[in-house]
Design an enzyme around this catalytic site. Structure first.
Site, PDB file in Angstrom:
ATOM      1  N   ASP A 191       0.866  -1.168   0.000  1.00  0.00           N
ATOM      2  CA  ASP A 191       0.000   0.000   0.000  1.00  0.00           C
ATOM      3  C   ASP A 191       0.908   1.226   0.000  1.00  0.00           C
ATOM      4  OD1 ASP A 191      -2.418   1.521   0.311  1.00  0.00           O
ATOM      5  OD2 ASP A 191      -1.895   1.840   2.400  1.00  0.00           O
ATOM      6  N   SER A 192       0.333   2.397  -0.258  1.00  0.00           N
ATOM      7  CA  SER A 192       1.120   3.629  -0.208  1.00  0.00           C
ATOM      8  C   SER A 192       1.573   3.925   1.221  1.00  0.00           C
ATOM      9  CB  SER A 192       0.294   4.795  -0.729  1.00  0.00           C
ATOM     10  OG  SER A 192      -0.849   4.951   0.074  1.00  0.00           O
ATOM     11  N   CYS A 243      -4.021  -1.172  -2.262  1.00  0.00           N
ATOM     12  CA  CYS A 243      -4.149   0.275  -2.400  1.00  0.00           C
ATOM     13  C   CYS A 243      -5.071   0.514  -3.581  1.00  0.00           C
ATOM     14  CB  CYS A 243      -2.775   0.882  -2.649  1.00  0.00           C
ATOM     15  SG  CYS A 243      -2.817   2.604  -3.160  1.00  0.00           S
ATOM     16  N   GLU A 275      -5.589   9.115   9.969  1.00  0.00           N
ATOM     17  CA  GLU A 275      -4.208   9.073  10.469  1.00  0.00           C
ATOM     18  C   GLU A 275      -4.043   9.904  11.742  1.00  0.00           C
ATOM     19  OE1 GLU A 275      -1.029   9.025   7.715  1.00  0.00           O
ATOM     20  OE2 GLU A 275      -1.917   7.232   6.848  1.00  0.00           O
ATOM     21  N   CYS A 302     -11.145   3.084  -0.566  1.00  0.00           N
ATOM     22  CA  CYS A 302      -9.822   3.471  -0.060  1.00  0.00           C
ATOM     23  C   CYS A 302      -9.623   2.661   1.198  1.00  0.00           C
ATOM     24  CB  CYS A 302      -9.769   4.965   0.250  1.00  0.00           C
ATOM     25  SG  CYS A 302      -8.275   5.463   1.149  1.00  0.00           S
ATOM     26  N   HIS A 309      -8.159   3.115   3.877  1.00  0.00           N
ATOM     27  CA  HIS A 309      -8.262   3.804   5.165  1.00  0.00           C
ATOM     28  C   HIS A 309      -9.703   3.838   5.679  1.00  0.00           C
ATOM     29  CE1 HIS A 309      -4.257   5.558   4.467  1.00  0.00           C
ATOM     30  NE2 HIS A 309      -4.262   5.933   5.720  1.00  0.00           N
TER      31      HIS A 309
END
Lengths: 280, 280
Positions: free
Chosen positions: B23-24, B86, B164, B196, B198
Site C-alpha cells: 500500500d502507499s 491500495c 491518520e 480506499c 483507510h
C-alpha cells in the site's frame, strides 16, 4: 548567513539572475507572493516537490535528500540566491542545503523566530507540520536570543489538506482549528507563529479562534523582508525596472498544481513537470 | 487473473512462500487484517511506501513507477502471490504490475466492483482518493457486468488524514463526512463502496451519515475472500497449521508507521525501513 564568505564564493553571481524558491508543494506560493509583492522586478523560479509532498510526515533523512536534490537542480538553472519556502525543510535540511550549494540560502524559520524576539513576546505558540514541530527548530532559535521565553509547539496535520481542499471558510475548518489550538489558548500565548506556508491562507480562521490579543506571525512575510535586505547587502537586487518573469517547476502532476495555484495566487500560471531522474 | 498461464509460469512457486501485500502507507493494514483473519496460517510481507504517501494526489505515471518498483522488491523476497492493497494503485497500475512480475496479482477494485454486481445494486456510490475517482476504474468495472447500473464517484481527500490523526470518533469527522457524502445522499444510492483502504476505520461514521438502508462494501474484505479462492485454485495455500509470520517494510519513517499501526491492528509489530536505492 555568512555574508562575507558568500560574496567571495559568488563573485560570478549576477543581479540579473533569477531567485530560486522551493517548497514541498503549493504552500510556498504564499512566500512567492510575498517576495513578488516586495520585489516585483525580480525574476523567479519556483519548484514544488509534488512527487514527495507532504514533507511534514516524512523522515529527517528523506527531507534532507529531497531538499538537497532540488537546491542543486535550481543552481543548475543559474539562480543567484535560494529561499527554502518550506518550514519542514528549513527546520531539518537548511545546513545540508547550505553545504551543498554556493549561493546564499534563506530559510523561513530564523526570520519568523527573530520577529518574535524583536517584538519581545514571552509566551510564544508555534503551529506547523509534524516534522517541523518534532525538530523543535523554532523553540531553539527563539531561545538563542530570548532564553526566558516559553515556546509551545503544536502539530496541525489537517490544516494542509483543508487548505488544499479550498475549505477556507467552512465551519469544519474552524472546528478543527478549535481542537488544535485549545492547548495554546490554555497556555495563554501572546503570539502565534504560522510555521507552515499553507497556514496564511486560513489566517482569518486562526485569528478568530485565538482572539484579537494574540499576534499572528507569518514566517513567509518575515522571510521575504529579510531576503530583500540580504540581496541588497550583497548587491544582488535586480537593477532594471519592469516586472520580472516567473517560472514554475513541479516533480509531479502539473495540472493539480495549476488548479490549486489559482486559489493561492488568484491568477493563472504556466507549470512544467521535471522528471526526477532529470534533476538528480 | 489468467489462472492457467500463471500456473505454467509459476510452477516453482511454493505454498510455503509468503504472500506480498503493499500500500502507499498504513491504510493497506485493513486489508492485511482481513487476510490475516481469513488465512492465519500464511506468512505475509507488507510494504508501505511511506516515502511517497499519499498516492491519491500523485500522477498516473508516478503511481505506476512506484508500484512496479515495490512489486519487484517483493518478488525479490520470494513471495508466491501479491495483493495490491491500495485502491489508487489498483486503479491505475494493476496491468503494469502484472506485466512486470510473474506471480499472481490481485487488486482491490475488481473484487469490490464484482460484489456490487453480484448483489444486484443499481445506484452505486463510490468514495476514494482523487486518483481513484479520476481513474473511473470502479465505474468501468461495474458497468462491464451491469451496464444499466448508475455509478456516482466522490473523492474524499480529508478522510485519510482524519484517520491518520486518530479522530475516528470526533464530531468534526462526521461533519466532514456529511459534506462529502451529501451528493451521494441526493443521488439516493443503494450501496456505497469504501474505495480506499483507510475508510473501513471510519465505517461507523459513514454508516451513520448514509443511513441503515445503504449497504457499505469494504473492498479490502472482498479482496481477501477472492484472494483466498485464487490461492486455493492454484494449490498455493500454506498446508501447515499454526500462525504464520508477518514482516513489515516501509520506505520511510518506521517509527511513525509503527505508532499508527497500533491504531489499525491493536497490537505492536516490528517495522524495517528499506532505503529506496536498495529496492530499485
Amino acid at each position: 548567513m555568512q555574508k562575507k564568505s558568500i560574496i567571495q564564493k559568488n563573485s560570478a553571481l549576477k543581479s540579473e539572475s533569477p531567485i530560486g524558491i522551493f517548497d514541498s508543494g503549493i504552500g510556498g506560493l504564499t512566500v512567492f507572493k510575498a517576495l513578488r509583492k516586495l520585489m516585483p522586478q525580480e525574476n523567479m523560479i519556483y519548484f514544488g516537490d509534488t512527487a514527495h509532498l507532504p514533507y511534514g510526515s516524512k523522515s529527517r533523512a528523506s527531507i534532507i535528500q529531497f531538499s538537497v536534490e532540488i537546491a542543486r537542480f535550481l543552481c543548475q538553472q543559474k539562480i543567484k540566491a535560494l529561499v527554502v519556502a518550506c518550514n519542514t525543510s528549513s527546520a531539518v535540511a537548511l545546513s545540508a542545503i547550505k553545504k551543498a550549494v554556493s549561493v546564499p540560502v534563506e530559510g523561513v524559520i530564523v526570520p519568523g523566530a527573530q520577529t518574535c524576539v524583536r517584538k519581545g513576546f514571552r509566551r510564544i505558540g508555534v503551529i506547523g507540520t509534524e516534522g517541523t514541530v518534532r525538530s523543535g527548530a523554532y523553540a531553539a532559535e527563539i531561545k538563542k536570543f530570548s532564553p526566558g521565553a516559553r515556546v509551545f509547539e503544536v502539530a496541525c496535520p489537517l490544516f494542509v489538506p483543508l487548505v488544499e481542499e479550498g475549505w477556507w471558510k467552512y465551519g469544519v475548518t474552524q472546528e478543527v482549528a478549535r481542537i488544535y489550538l485549545k492547548p495554546l489558548q490554555k497556555a495563554r500565548v501572546d503570539s502565534l507563529v504560522l510555521g507552515c506556508t499553507h497556514y496564511p491562507v486560513i489566517k482569518p480562521v486562526i485569528s478568530r479562534v485565538m482572539g484579537k490579543d494574540v499576534s499572528l506571525i507569518d514566517s513567509g512575510e518575515q522571510t521575504a523582508q529579510e531576503f530583500e535586505k540580504t540581496l541588497e547587502s550583497l548587491n544582488l537586487l535586480r537593477k532594471r525596472t519592469g516586472r520580472g518573469w516567473s517560472r514554475f517547476y513541479v516533480s509531479d502532476d502539473p495540472e493539480r498544481f495549476l488548479r490549486l495555484s489559482r486559489r493561492f495566487l488568484g491568477s493563472s500560471i504556466l507549470v512544467k513537470r521535471v522528471i526526477k531522474k532529470n534533476f538528480e
